[in-house]
Design a protein around this motif. Structure first.
Motif, PDB file in Angstrom:
ATOM      1  N   LEU A  57       0.848  -1.196   0.000  1.00  0.00           N
ATOM      2  CA  LEU A  57       0.000   0.000   0.000  1.00  0.00           C
ATOM      3  C   LEU A  57       0.879   1.240   0.000  1.00  0.00           C
ATOM      4  O   LEU A  57       1.652   1.463   0.932  1.00  0.00           O
ATOM      5  N   ALA A  58       0.736   2.049  -1.046  1.00  0.00           N
ATOM      6  CA  ALA A  58       1.517   3.284  -1.142  1.00  0.00           C
ATOM      7  C   ALA A  58       1.204   4.223   0.019  1.00  0.00           C
ATOM      8  O   ALA A  58       2.084   4.906   0.534  1.00  0.00           O
ATOM      9  N   SER A  59      -0.050   4.221   0.460  1.00  0.00           N
ATOM     10  CA  SER A  59      -0.462   5.119   1.545  1.00  0.00           C
ATOM     11  C   SER A  59       0.087   4.691   2.900  1.00  0.00           C
ATOM     12  O   SER A  59      -0.017   5.434   3.872  1.00  0.00           O
ATOM     13  N   ARG A  60       0.654   3.518   2.988  1.00  0.00           N
ATOM     14  CA  ARG A  60       1.196   2.996   4.246  1.00  0.00           C
ATOM     15  C   ARG A  60       2.685   2.695   4.109  1.00  0.00           C
ATOM     16  O   ARG A  60       3.185   1.659   4.530  1.00  0.00           O
ATOM     17  N   ASP A  61       3.419   3.587   3.455  1.00  0.00           N
ATOM     18  CA  ASP A  61       4.867   3.453   3.287  1.00  0.00           C
ATOM     19  C   ASP A  61       5.265   2.138   2.626  1.00  0.00           C
ATOM     20  O   ASP A  61       6.260   1.514   2.994  1.00  0.00           O
ATOM     21  N   ASP A  62       4.479   1.718   1.658  1.00  0.00           N
ATOM     22  CA  ASP A  62       4.755   0.492   0.901  1.00  0.00           C
ATOM     23  C   ASP A  62       4.806  -0.758   1.771  1.00  0.00           C
ATOM     24  O   ASP A  62       5.502  -1.719   1.469  1.00  0.00           O
ATOM     25  N   THR A  63       4.038  -0.769   2.844  1.00  0.00           N
ATOM     26  CA  THR A  63       3.940  -1.936   3.707  1.00  0.00           C
ATOM     27  C   THR A  63       3.302  -3.087   2.930  1.00  0.00           C
ATOM     28  O   THR A  63       2.314  -2.889   2.227  1.00  0.00           O
TER      29      THR A  63
END
Length: 150
Positions: A57-63
């Motif tokens: 997820l880009a919105s979660r630092d690429d987690t």
């Protein structure tokens, strides 16, 4: 592939982060299956038939938010493709991660020349079954047999 802020990667290298994430995701997929560990993941990544996909997820630092595996193998009746072990971390469900994973697996099966893709899911996994139907999969009437070897 990037869609709706979800990036799906084909895993080419096993990292410590990947080993930890898979260990976290496996209990959310199955109460009986153990995480494969580094050696098992390296075997999957090196395989000519299995492709491990992870969604970030880009919105979660690429987690890493989820994973699946596409297996493509040739037998006399043609190239068969199967999607296995689709799992999205509970904290990331509802963000399109499952859709992105399935879409990338289907695209990879097309690239490899498969004519269809199969997957199975327990009926108790209601959200997963709804996802597969929305993705265009049709439930088949079939018999699945298993022989336990342990």
């Amino acid at each position: 592939m990037m869609a709706n802020g979800v990036l799906v990667d084909r895993v080419s290298e096993v990292t410590d982060d990947l080993v930890e994430v898979v260990a976290r995701l496996m209990p959310q997929l199955s109460s009986t299956a153990a995480a494969p560990g580094r050696a098992g993941l390296e075997e999957i990544v090196a395989s000519g038939t299995s492709t491990l996909l992870v969604a970030r997820l880009a919105s979660r630092d690429d987690t890493i938010a989820g994973m699946t595996t596409l297996i493509a193998y040739r037998i006399p009746s043609g190239l068969h493709a199967v999607i296995e072990d689709v799992v999205v971390d509970e904290s990331f469900r509802g963000h399109g991660v499952g859709v992105a994973l399935i879409s990338e697996a289907v695209q990879l099966a097309r690239e490899r020349g498969a004519l269809h893709v199969n997957l199975t899911s327990r009926s108790s996994r209601e959200a997963a079954n709804r996802l597969y139907t929305r993705a265009g999969f049709v439930k088949r009437e079939t018999n699945v047999y298993r022989l336990n070897l342990s």
